[in-house]
Each structure stands twice: as structure tokens, then as C-alpha cells.
Design a protein around this motif. Structure first.
Motif, PDB file in Angstrom:
ATOM      1  N   GLN A 184      17.618  -1.939  -0.342  1.00 12.37           N
ATOM      2  CA  GLN A 184      18.489  -1.626   0.798  1.00 12.37           C
ATOM      3  C   GLN A 184      18.302  -2.602   1.957  1.00 12.37           C
ATOM      4  OE1 GLN A 184      17.911   2.383   2.205  1.00 12.37           O
ATOM      5  NE2 GLN A 184      19.464   2.133   3.802  1.00 12.37           N
ATOM      6  N   TYR A 185      17.063  -3.050   2.175  1.00 10.48           N
ATOM      7  CA  TYR A 185      16.796  -3.913   3.336  1.00 10.48           C
ATOM      8  C   TYR A 185      16.577  -5.377   2.943  1.00 10.48           C
ATOM      9  CZ  TYR A 185      16.721   0.266   6.155  1.00 10.48           C
ATOM     10  OH  TYR A 185      17.098   1.413   6.791  1.00 10.48           O
ATOM     11  N   GLN A 186      16.988  -5.708   1.725  1.00 11.04           N
ATOM     12  CA  GLN A 186      16.856  -7.099   1.270  1.00 11.04           C
ATOM     13  C   GLN A 186      17.597  -8.029   2.233  1.00 11.04           C
ATOM     14  OE1 GLN A 186      18.544  -7.877  -2.587  1.00 11.04           O
ATOM     15  NE2 GLN A 186      16.810  -9.156  -3.138  1.00 11.04           N
ATOM     16  N   GLY A 187      16.908  -9.090   2.656  1.00 11.65           N
ATOM     17  CA  GLY A 187      17.542 -10.039   3.573  1.00 11.65           C
ATOM     18  C   GLY A 187      17.480  -9.629   5.036  1.00 11.65           C
ATOM     19  N   TRP A 188      16.971  -8.418   5.328  1.00 10.44           N
ATOM     20  CA  TRP A 188      16.830  -7.982   6.726  1.00 10.44           C
ATOM     21  C   TRP A 188      15.433  -8.364   7.227  1.00 10.44           C
ATOM     22  CZ3 TRP A 188      19.229  -3.022   8.976  1.00 10.44           C
ATOM     23  CH2 TRP A 188      20.481  -2.776   8.410  1.00 10.44           C
ATOM     24  N   PRO A 189      15.300  -8.834   8.469  1.00  9.16           N
ATOM     25  CA  PRO A 189      13.945  -9.035   9.021  1.00  9.16           C
ATOM     26  C   PRO A 189      13.118  -7.736   8.996  1.00  9.16           C
ATOM     27  CG  PRO A 189      15.584 -10.094  10.421  1.00  9.16           C
ATOM     28  CD  PRO A 189      16.351  -9.315   9.389  1.00  9.16           C
ATOM     29  N   ALA A 190      13.795  -6.569   9.044  1.00  5.17           N
ATOM     30  CA  ALA A 190      13.081  -5.275   9.011  1.00  5.17           C
ATOM     31  C   ALA A 190      12.281  -5.095   7.724  1.00  5.17           C
ATOM     32  CB  ALA A 190      14.071  -4.119   9.159  1.00  5.17           C
ATOM     33  N   LEU A 191      12.623  -5.840   6.686  1.00  5.47           N
ATOM     34  CA  LEU A 191      11.900  -5.708   5.411  1.00  5.47           C
ATOM     35  C   LEU A 191      10.418  -6.043   5.577  1.00  5.47           C
ATOM     36  CD1 LEU A 191      12.179  -5.028   2.388  1.00  5.47           C
ATOM     37  CD2 LEU A 191      12.589  -7.457   1.970  1.00  5.47           C
ATOM     38  N   ARG A 192      10.106  -6.982   6.461  1.00  2.22           N
ATOM     39  CA  ARG A 192       8.697  -7.344   6.691  1.00  2.22           C
ATOM     40  C   ARG A 192       7.908  -6.149   7.216  1.00  2.22           C
ATOM     41  NH1 ARG A 192       7.123 -11.674  10.547  1.00  2.22           N
ATOM     42  NH2 ARG A 192       5.067 -11.175   9.753  1.00  2.22           N
ATOM     43  N   LYS A 193       8.556  -5.358   8.051  1.00  2.00           N
ATOM     44  CA  LYS A 193       7.878  -4.170   8.591  1.00  2.00           C
ATOM     45  C   LYS A 193       7.632  -3.152   7.473  1.00  2.00           C
ATOM     46  CE  LYS A 193      10.169  -4.638  13.075  1.00  2.00           C
ATOM     47  NZ  LYS A 193      11.209  -4.071  13.955  1.00  2.00           N
ATOM     48  N   LEU A 194       8.619  -2.982   6.612  1.00  3.99           N
ATOM     49  CA  LEU A 194       8.467  -2.046   5.488  1.00  3.99           C
ATOM     50  C   LEU A 194       7.354  -2.506   4.556  1.00  3.99           C
ATOM     51  CD1 LEU A 194      12.238  -1.384   4.946  1.00  3.99           C
ATOM     52  CD2 LEU A 194      10.542   0.441   5.116  1.00  3.99           C
ATOM     53  N   GLU A 195       7.315  -3.807   4.304  1.00  6.97           N
ATOM     54  CA  GLU A 195       6.256  -4.322   3.418  1.00  6.97           C
ATOM     55  C   GLU A 195       4.881  -4.140   4.053  1.00  6.97           C
ATOM     56  OE1 GLU A 195       7.922  -8.183   2.742  1.00  6.97           O
ATOM     57  OE2 GLU A 195       8.776  -7.560   0.809  1.00  6.97           O
ATOM     58  N   TYR A 196       4.830  -4.287   5.369  1.00  5.93           N
ATOM     59  CA  TYR A 196       3.568  -4.073   6.074  1.00  5.93           C
ATOM     60  C   TYR A 196       3.122  -2.612   5.921  1.00  5.93           C
ATOM     61  CZ  TYR A 196       0.262  -3.376   9.880  1.00  5.93           C
ATOM     62  OH  TYR A 196      -0.850  -3.025  10.615  1.00  5.93           O
ATOM     63  N   VAL A 197       4.061  -1.675   6.152  1.00  8.58           N
ATOM     64  CA  VAL A 197       3.734  -0.245   6.005  1.00  8.58           C
ATOM     65  C   VAL A 197       3.252   0.020   4.577  1.00  8.58           C
ATOM     66  CG1 VAL A 197       4.743   2.092   5.919  1.00  8.58           C
ATOM     67  CG2 VAL A 197       5.221   0.598   7.862  1.00  8.58           C
ATOM     68  N   ASP A 198       3.933  -0.549   3.609  1.00  6.14           N
ATOM     69  CA  ASP A 198       3.566  -0.363   2.203  1.00  6.14           C
ATOM     70  C   ASP A 198       2.131  -0.853   1.958  1.00  6.14           C
ATOM     71  OD1 ASP A 198       4.396   0.450  -0.443  1.00  6.14           O
ATOM     72  OD2 ASP A 198       4.347  -1.682  -0.968  1.00  6.14           O
ATOM     73  N   ALA A 199       1.797  -2.012   2.506  1.00 12.11           N
ATOM     74  CA  ALA A 199       0.454  -2.581   2.303  1.00 12.11           C
ATOM     75  C   ALA A 199      -0.608  -1.731   2.998  1.00 12.11           C
ATOM     76  CB  ALA A 199       0.413  -4.019   2.826  1.00 12.11           C
ATOM     77  N   VAL A 200      -0.326  -1.322   4.234  1.00 13.14           N
ATOM     78  CA  VAL A 200      -1.318  -0.528   4.978  1.00 13.14           C
ATOM     79  C   VAL A 200      -1.542   0.822   4.297  1.00 13.14           C
ATOM     80  CG1 VAL A 200      -1.746   0.695   7.148  1.00 13.14           C
ATOM     81  CG2 VAL A 200      -0.924  -1.651   7.197  1.00 13.14           C
ATOM     82  N   MET A 201      -0.470   1.456   3.840  1.00 10.73           N
ATOM     83  CA  MET A 201      -0.610   2.764   3.194  1.00 10.73           C
ATOM     84  C   MET A 201      -1.395   2.627   1.891  1.00 10.73           C
ATOM     85  SD  MET A 201       0.530   4.812   5.344  1.00 10.73           S
ATOM     86  CE  MET A 201       1.003   4.130   6.937  1.00 10.73           C
ATOM     87  N   GLY A 202      -1.178   1.509   1.190  1.00 10.23           N
ATOM     88  CA  GLY A 202      -1.966   1.250  -0.013  1.00 10.23           C
ATOM     89  C   GLY A 202      -3.447   1.130   0.321  1.00 10.23           C
ATOM     90  N   GLU A 203      -3.715   0.510   1.458  1.00  8.96           N
ATOM     91  CA  GLU A 203      -5.106   0.301   1.873  1.00  8.96           C
ATOM     92  C   GLU A 203      -5.792   1.609   2.289  1.00  8.96           C
ATOM     93  OE1 GLU A 203      -5.432  -2.428   5.246  1.00  8.96           O
ATOM     94  OE2 GLU A 203      -7.132  -1.170   5.875  1.00  8.96           O
ATOM     95  N   ILE A 204      -5.068   2.483   3.002  1.00 11.99           N
ATOM     96  CA  ILE A 204      -5.730   3.715   3.485  1.00 11.99           C
ATOM     97  C   ILE A 204      -5.599   4.880   2.493  1.00 11.99           C
ATOM     98  CG2 ILE A 204      -5.452   3.074   5.923  1.00 11.99           C
ATOM     99  CD1 ILE A 204      -3.196   5.034   6.195  1.00 11.99           C
ATOM    100  N   ALA A 205      -4.883   4.679   1.412  1.00 14.86           N
ATOM    101  CA  ALA A 205      -4.783   5.730   0.392  1.00 14.86           C
ATOM    102  C   ALA A 205      -6.192   6.097  -0.076  1.00 14.86           C
ATOM    103  CB  ALA A 205      -3.947   5.243  -0.786  1.00 14.86           C
ATOM    104  N   GLY A 206      -6.434   7.377  -0.219  1.00 11.45           N
ATOM    105  CA  GLY A 206      -7.735   7.835  -0.712  1.00 11.45           C
ATOM    106  C   GLY A 206      -8.827   7.836   0.336  1.00 11.45           C
ATOM    107  N   THR A 207      -8.517   7.428   1.574  1.00 13.49           N
ATOM    108  CA  THR A 207      -9.558   7.434   2.605  1.00 13.49           C
ATOM    109  C   THR A 207      -9.299   8.535   3.633  1.00 13.49           C
ATOM    110  OG1 THR A 207      -8.480   5.896   4.113  1.00 13.49           O
ATOM    111  CG2 THR A 207      -9.829   4.923   2.378  1.00 13.49           C
ATOM    112  N   VAL A 208     -10.393   9.014   4.207  1.00 11.29           N
ATOM    113  CA  VAL A 208     -10.313  10.095   5.194  1.00 11.29           C
ATOM    114  C   VAL A 208     -10.085   9.464   6.568  1.00 11.29           C
ATOM    115  CG1 VAL A 208     -11.640  11.971   6.254  1.00 11.29           C
ATOM    116  CG2 VAL A 208     -11.844  11.528   3.794  1.00 11.29           C
ATOM    117  N   PRO A 209      -9.150   9.999   7.357  1.00  8.29           N
ATOM    118  CA  PRO A 209      -8.888   9.378   8.661  1.00  8.29           C
ATOM    119  C   PRO A 209     -10.064   9.451   9.622  1.00  8.29           C
ATOM    120  CG  PRO A 209      -7.478  11.323   8.316  1.00  8.29           C
ATOM    121  CD  PRO A 209      -8.264  11.123   7.063  1.00  8.29           C
ATOM    122  N   ALA A 210     -10.110   8.463  10.516  1.00  9.05           N
ATOM    123  CA  ALA A 210     -11.166   8.447  11.535  1.00  9.05           C
ATOM    124  C   ALA A 210     -10.945   9.581  12.533  1.00  9.05           C
ATOM    125  CB  ALA A 210     -11.144   7.101  12.258  1.00  9.05           C
ATOM    126  N   ASN A 211      -9.674   9.834  12.867  1.00  9.37           N
ATOM    127  CA  ASN A 211      -9.341  10.858  13.863  1.00  9.37           C
ATOM    128  C   ASN A 211      -8.980  12.152  13.130  1.00  9.37           C
ATOM    129  OD1 ASN A 211      -8.231  12.468  15.842  1.00  9.37           O
ATOM    130  ND2 ASN A 211      -6.735  10.951  16.554  1.00  9.37           N
TER     131      ASN A 211
END
Ligand SMILES: [Zn+2]
Length: 342
Positions: A184-211
Motif C-alpha cells: 500500500q505504501y510502496q514508493g511513499w516516504p512513509a514506508l521508511r517509518k513503517l519499516e522502522y516500526v517493523d524493525a523495532v517491534m521485531g527487536e522488542i518482541a519477547g522482551t518485558v518493557p522497562a516501564n
């Protein structure tokens, strides 16, 4: 001293009786209402992404996620069908009333909550992509409807309101089951933000939040104002500043010419189309139907003062009125209007 009513008593009360109640005396719970199920669906969506984080929820006046709290407030009127009806009567619209819309808002709030839980806004790349989280909230924002820098999720191009909203909206698009955001967002600059969210969520998956705070803010039980005071404030919040001189615009739609004196009055014409005009403008602009209806009420008064009549063919006049209301609403959004921060 009056006894606080029970949940089933609300169904027997008139609007006037309800308006005398204080919010803290409303006998409401999330448990046992459709809200309980919707919250559990959102938690299941997080679970399906491997996220251990589960936001806590409570009832308050409006939708919001407080600063630094990993949970969110749900408006009280969604917790009882009688108050749902009162909200619609008072405000013409129930924000989050339909199930689909409710889930959209919950995903958005879950985005703020997970941001707070892991303090994601402190990350350098977050700041670079979304902007500074600590930037003051504006009283208004000027959306660019064609911008491809931002995802589209809630109405009124809400991602453009503030960096924190941009993140919450991007997260919502990412979380939505069946979302085909890559395509849906192919070619949109907003795609970079979505990819960032995807990467961060992959990183914090399985971890307990600090707060891990379970604090609530402005819980319904703490709010001493009556429903009458609450709605007076809410309506004031949504009022538009009406432009001082738009007679010229009205005269492009309606007529003062003697040959039109037997035609229907502009007042009766606008009254007949009132609901549908409000609905269509709200759909197109994302502004609250109450605000648009207020504007239309002022327009009707002005048409009465000017003794305007419908000179054009009716469908043509309806279209022109729709355009004028839409333009005035967009001007209102730019100059004096603010949505309640979701
Ligand atoms: Zn928000």
C-alpha cells in the motif's frame, strides 16, 4: 445526599436526569461490555506479533494516553448503551461508537502506550524519522492532504498533528491484521517509518518493557463534574471560529432577486439537507459533526437575516452548499479548531 444510581437505573432516566449526575457517580465498568472484548482483541494482535506488552485500560472522559503511562483511557459513554445515546444526542456523533472505528482508535492508543512502555521516542532514529516527541502540542495543525510522508489511519490526516501521533498512526497501520502496508505504501516516504516500526517491534518482541507502571490518570471515579458541565466544556472545545464575512459566498448559492421570491427559502432548504450535509463534510474532512452542525446553524441564521431563496436548481444548490461548508471547515481546521488529542 443522593444515592449513586445502579447501571440498570440509567435506562430509566431522562436526558435531564442523566445530565445532573457527576461522572464519578456513574456506575460503569469495562468488564462485561463489548469494550472488554475489543481490548482483548487488541492484546491478541500484540500477542500475534510476539509482543509481551499488554496495555492497561480504564474509563475516563475521552480517549487518551497520558505521558509516560503504558496504558490508555477509554471514554465512559462506550461503557453503557444509555450513555452512548446521550453522547449522540449531545454531540451528534459517538467517537469510537462503531466497532471498527473503536478498534482503530484502540490501536492508535496502543501505539502511544507501547512508545511509553519502551520509551521508544528516546531513540535517535525515532527522532530522525518522526521528529521530536517533546515538541509542544499545537492548538491546530495544517494538514497537507496529498502528503506521502505520513500514513493514513484516523481521519483528518491525524499523523500530521505531532511526532507522537505520527508514530502512533504508523504503528496502527503496522499492527492492523491483514494490513498490506508494504504494498500500500510502496514508493511513499512513509514506508521508511513503517519499516522502522517493523524493525523495532521485531527487536522488542519477547522482551518485558522497562516501564511497567499501572497508574491511571483522570479515572472516571475522580471526575467530580456533572455530565451537564462535561458536555458544555466539550461543545465549547469543538466550536469553530466562524469567518466574519462570507455573505458573498452565500450569494453565490442563494438569491435575493425579486424573480426568485416564490422559490423555497434557503433556511428550509438547508434545514432539509442538514443531516446529510454534516455527515458528508465530516466524512471528507475528519472534523467533528458537532462542529460542522454549529457552522451550518450559523449559516442558516445568516440566510434568514439576508432573506435568501434557492434560485438554482436544487441539486446544484446542494452541491454548492456542500463545497462551501467543506471549504469553511478546512479553514476552521487551519485557524481555530482543535480536535481532542486522541
Ligand atoms: Zn494520539
Amino acid at each position: 445526599m443522593k444515592l449513586a444510581p445502579r447501571a440498570k437505573d440509567l435506562n430509566r432516566m431522562t436526558d435531564e436526569q442523566l445530565l445532573d449526575l457527576r461522572l464519578c457517580d456513574l456506575p460503569l465498568k469495562i468488564e462485561g461490555t463489548p469494550l472488554e472484548q475489543r481490548v482483548s482483541w487488541i492484546r491478541a494482535e500484540l500477542d500475534a506479533r510476539g509482543l509481551l506488552f499488554k496495555p492497561h485500560v480504564w474509563l475516563s472522559e475521552e480517549w487518551f494516553t497520558p505521558d509516560d503511562i503504558p496504558g490508555f483511557a477509554i471514554p465512559f459513554y462506550l461503557a453503557h448503551p444509555r450513555l452512548f445515546k446521550l453522547e449522540r444526542r449531545q454531540m451528534l456523533k459517538v467517537e469510537g461508537g462503531a466497532e471498527k472505528e473503536c478498534l482503530r482508535i484502540m490501536r492508535h492508543e496502543a501505539g502511544h502506550a507501547i512508545d511509553n512502555a519502551f520509551r521508544l521516542h528516546k531513540r535517535r532514529l525515532y527522532r530522525e524519522l518522526f521528529g521530536l516527541f517533546t515538541r509542544p502540542y499545537p492548538n491546530w495543525y495544517k494538514p497537507e492532504p496529498n502528503s506521502r510522508q505520513y500514513v493514513l489511519h484516523l481521519p483528518a490526516w491525524y499523523a500530521q498533528a505531532h511526532p507522537a501521533e505520527d508514530f502512533a498512526e504508523t504503528f496502527s497501520v503496522w499492527l492492523t491484521p491483514g494490513s498490506r502496508w508494504r504494498r500500500q505504501y510502496q514508493g511513499w516516504p512513509a514506508l521508511r517509518k513503517l519499516e522502522y516500526v517493523d524493525a523495532v517491534m521485531g527487536e522488542i518482541a519477547g522482551t518485558v518493557p522497562a516501564n511497567k507502571s499501572r497508574l491511571t490518570v483522570a479515572d472516571l471515579s475522580e471526575i467530580k463534574v456533572t455530565l451537564r458541565e462535561h458536555y458544555a466544556n466539550k461543545r465549547r472545545h469543538y466550536d469553530f471560529q466562524w469567518p466574519p464575512d462570507y455573505d458573498r459566498d452565500l450569494l453565490r448559492i442563494f438569491s435575493t432577486e425579486p424573480r426568485h421570491q416564490t422559490r423555497p427559502s434557503a433556511v428550509s432548504f438547508l434545514r432539509r439537507h442538514r443531516r446529510e450535509l454534516c455527515y458528508e463534510v465530516a466524512e471528507g474532512t475528519g472534523a467533528h459533526e458537532y462542529a460542522i452542525d454549529q457552522m451550518l446553524a450559523q449559516m442558516i441564521n445568516r440566510c434568514r437575516d439576508l432573506k435568501l431563496r434557492v434560485g438554482l436548481q436544487q441539486e446544484h444548490a446542494r452541491k454548492k452548499a456542500l463545497v462551501l461548508l467543506t471549504v469553511q471547515t478546512m479553514n476552521g481546521i487551519h485557524t481555530g479548531y482543535h480536535r481532542i488529542a486522541l
